[in-house]
Scaffold this active site. Structure first.
Site, PDB file in Angstrom:
ATOM      1  N   ASP A 180      -4.880  -2.354  11.336  1.00  0.00           N
ATOM      2  CA  ASP A 180      -5.649  -3.393  10.657  1.00  0.00           C
ATOM      3  C   ASP A 180      -5.766  -4.639  11.538  1.00  0.00           C
ATOM      4  O   ASP A 180      -6.841  -5.248  11.633  1.00  0.00           O
ATOM      5  CB  ASP A 180      -4.991  -3.729   9.323  1.00  0.00           C
ATOM      6  CG  ASP A 180      -5.822  -4.689   8.487  1.00  0.00           C
ATOM      7  OD1 ASP A 180      -7.023  -4.439   8.323  1.00  0.00           O
ATOM      8  OD2 ASP A 180      -5.263  -5.695   7.999  1.00  0.00           O
ATOM      9  N   GLY A 230      -1.920  -9.235  -1.290  1.00  0.00           N
ATOM     10  CA  GLY A 230      -1.695  -9.379  -2.724  1.00  0.00           C
ATOM     11  C   GLY A 230      -2.991  -9.520  -3.497  1.00  0.00           C
ATOM     12  O   GLY A 230      -4.041  -9.868  -2.947  1.00  0.00           O
ATOM     13  N   GLU A 270       0.841  -1.191   0.000  1.00  0.00           N
ATOM     14  CA  GLU A 270       0.000   0.000   0.000  1.00  0.00           C
ATOM     15  C   GLU A 270       0.880   1.246   0.000  1.00  0.00           C
ATOM     16  O   GLU A 270       1.957   1.255   0.592  1.00  0.00           O
ATOM     17  CB  GLU A 270      -0.918  -0.002   1.227  1.00  0.00           C
ATOM     18  CG  GLU A 270      -1.927  -1.133   1.212  1.00  0.00           C
ATOM     19  CD  GLU A 270      -2.714  -1.221   2.511  1.00  0.00           C
ATOM     20  OE1 GLU A 270      -3.900  -0.821   2.495  1.00  0.00           O
ATOM     21  OE2 GLU A 270      -2.144  -1.670   3.515  1.00  0.00           O
ATOM     22  N   LYS A 327      -9.189  -6.644  13.001  1.00  0.00           N
ATOM     23  CA  LYS A 327      -9.405  -8.080  12.796  1.00  0.00           C
ATOM     24  C   LYS A 327      -9.521  -8.808  14.131  1.00  0.00           C
ATOM     25  O   LYS A 327     -10.346  -9.723  14.286  1.00  0.00           O
ATOM     26  CB  LYS A 327      -8.259  -8.660  11.968  1.00  0.00           C
ATOM     27  CG  LYS A 327      -8.258  -8.178  10.525  1.00  0.00           C
ATOM     28  CD  LYS A 327      -7.039  -8.677   9.766  1.00  0.00           C
ATOM     29  CE  LYS A 327      -7.061  -8.195   8.314  1.00  0.00           C
ATOM     30  NZ  LYS A 327      -5.831  -8.572   7.569  1.00  0.00           N
TER      31      LYS A 327
END
Length: 240
Positions: A12, A113, A1, A16
């Site tokens: 992130d 990816g 990114e 999660k």
């Protein structure tokens, strides 16, 4: 990114972890209640020292039941080299689950990816389409029927790794040991690393026995205030 902050700073991972912990423990857990620390403050030498001590440094997202509360935190940690999580590198991610009857389960695969991302999106789209065609619903059933608080980070207990830059003079280690002892922190191992003759400083690496986070943070602040301590260069938690 183009801006990797969400990954580098553990943002992130915290989102999660909030989802996974809510599902695992049937209680709503908000990302804001999860302690988060990224990897931007790590130094390459910490990876070298960790390797010498038998550990790898990994960014972990941890959730565990602890009596009537839940431990939920994201931070770098030293992981023993013989642990499967120590071998997770590159674009690969792993989730380790501890079950009462099944024991330890590890789910491992590519987590970044175009290929892995598009595969997941297409799989979810096909699942939704198939469900609609069969007249069903694809809403996941989440029974958040408990209200369990998240344990404050200050009350977490684990082992710790310190890297200290100190003046090369007699009595420094005794001063450090006194500060740790005053906070009931027991030393597991001490290593003195390279000496800088020009600056007259040395590096001391310390591993502790299990200690309380609040006491460790207090000790770190007290050591930083000692005239003989040039810098508390790193403070990393150790997970087994």
């Amino acid at each position: 990114e183009s801006n990797p902050a969400n990954d580098v700073e553990g943002i992130d991972a915290a989102y999660k972890l909030a989802i996974l912990a809510s599902l695992a423990f049937h209680t709503p857990i908000k990302p804001s209640s999860i302690f988060r620390e990224g990897i931007s403050a790590l130094h390459p030498r910490d990876f070298t020292y960790a390797q010498e001590l038998g550990y790898a440094v990994k960014l972990l997202a941890i959730a565990k039941e602890h009596g009537t509360s839940i431990k939920a935190r994201v931070h770098p940690a030293l992981v023993p080299l013989d642990n499967q999580l120590a071998t997770v590198d590159g674009v690969f991610n792993a989730i380790q689950v501890e079950g009462d009857l099944v024991g330890t389960l590890v789910f491992y695969g590519r987590g970044a990816g175009g290929g892995p991302t598009s595969s997941t999106v297409v799989a979810d789209t096909l699942t939704i389409a198939r469900s609609i065609a069969m007249g069903g619903t694809v809403r996941p059933r989440m029974e958040l029927n408990r209200r369990v608080p998240v344990l404050p980070m200050s009350e977490i207990q684990t082992r710790y790794y310190f890297r200290l830059s100190v003046g090369d003079q007699p009595g420094v280690l005794a001063q450090i040991a006194r500060v740790l002892g005053d906070q009931s922190i027991s030393i597991s191992a001490v290593i003195q690393k390279e000496l800088d003759p020009a600056a007259q400083t040395a590096v001391i690496v310390i591993l502790t026995h299990p200690s309380v986070e609040k006491a460790v943070q207090t000790a770190a602040a007290q050591m930083a205030a000692l005239p003989s301590i040039r810098q508390v260069g790193a403070l990393i938690r150790v997970e087994h």
